[in-house]
Write an enzyme that holds these catalytic residues in place. Structure first.
Site, short mmCIF file in Angstrom:
data_model
loop_
_atom_site.label_atom_id
_atom_site.label_comp_id
_atom_site.label_asym_id
_atom_site.label_seq_id
_atom_site.Cartn_x
_atom_site.Cartn_y
_atom_site.Cartn_z
N ARG A 1 46.51 38.25 43.45
CA ARG A 1 45.98 39.42 42.75
C ARG A 1 44.50 39.62 43.08
NH1 ARG A 1 47.26 39.63 36.55
NH2 ARG A 1 46.56 41.76 36.88
N CYS B 1 39.54 38.02 34.02
CA CYS B 1 40.93 37.84 34.44
C CYS B 1 41.58 39.20 34.47
CB CYS B 1 41.65 36.88 33.49
SG CYS B 1 41.64 37.42 31.76
#
Length: 278
Positions: free
Chosen positions: A175, A233
């Site tokens: 990611r 995050c």
């Protein structure tokens, strides 16, 4: 005080005079809801806390898990029996992310005696301790949250720290690189941020690595001897787990609570792709 506690030490504390308040924060990204699992079996005396409803505000421009309204958060903590002077232990049933979110929020709002059960529910049952299906009715606590007791970053602060210090991206490496993005509108990372998946802070049993090992890891990633490290995050949940790992290592850290879910929803914010920070 260490920010984590072992199952054996928790069992001893629960049998003592200064019994901690237990919070069960079972949560998984995308579900299923944690309450049914809680009702099927939890640590004796633990109160269920709903991460989406009580540890976050509704999704919006501030991300998928914005910081909760302090009135809502405070009411949930008091209803669970949390007072300013009572020790608190939080746990979940998975990766430790939900528990870390509750730990960080309590610290951010001024509670000074809160720990995470290392290894969560699995560590408790692996040690042979029993679960309960009884839902407790604790005496209400008196905890009054005060925002700002530990480090918090907004988008501009995170961008600045990525340029002038160290900003860690706690998401999976794919990611970070932008190879995949299953949730948010854009893949990639904040320019200058360093990839540091929080899953690499624990062993195969979900227990945190030793403090010295964690300190070595974060130093190799660029953590300074002095100053604060930043963490983000996807939506401010797994990032709290990395802040917890940094705390175990003795490294102060600030959380960018909006994280990638806020950053990537603003088309004016730059996006970097690939394995390198820039």
């Amino acid at each position: 005080m260490k920010p984590i506690i072992s199952a054996s030490d928790l069992a001893s504390d629960l049998a003592g005079a200064a019994r901690p308040v237990l919070l069960d924060v079972r949560w998984q990204l995308g579900g299923p809801p944690g309450r049914p699992a809680y009702e099927a079996g939890h640590l004796p005396g633990a109160v269920y806390v709903d991460l989406d409803a009580e540890l976050a505000a509704p999704p919006g421009p501030g991300g998928r898990h914005p910081l909760p309204d302090l009135a809502v958060f405070g009411a949930a903590m008091r209803g669970a029996g949390v007072s300013a002077d009572t020790p608190v232990v939080v746990y979940d049933g998975g990766l430790g992310w939900g528990a870390a979110r509750a730990w960080w929020l309590l610290r951010w709002t001024g509670h000074t005696d809160v720990r995470v059960l290392d290894g969560g529910l699995a560590a408790w049952t692996a040690a042979g301790y029993e679960l309960s299906e009884e839902t407790p009715s604790p005496e209400p606590g008196d905890f009054a949250p005060r925002a700002g007791e530990v480090g918090l970053l907004d988008a501009d602060g995170a961008a600045a720290l990525a340029r002038s210090g160290l900003l860690l991206d706690a998401r999976a490496a794919e990611r970070y690189r932008g190879d995949v993005e299953p949730i948010d509108p854009v893949g990639g990372h904040i320019p200058g941020a360093v990839s540091a998946p929080t899953t690499e802070n624990v062993d195969e049993d979900g227990l945190f690595l030793p403090a010295r090992t964690l300190a070595t890891r974060f130093t190799a990633l660029g953590a300074p001897e002095e100053g604060v490290v930043g963490v983000y995050c996807g939506s401010g949940v797994s990032g709290a787990h990395e802040v917890l790992a940094l705390a175990i290592a003795g490294i102060p850290a600030a959380l960018y609570a909006g994280s990638w879910s806020e950053w990537s929803n603003d088309p004016t914010r730059p996006v970097a792709k690939g394995p390198d920070p820039e």
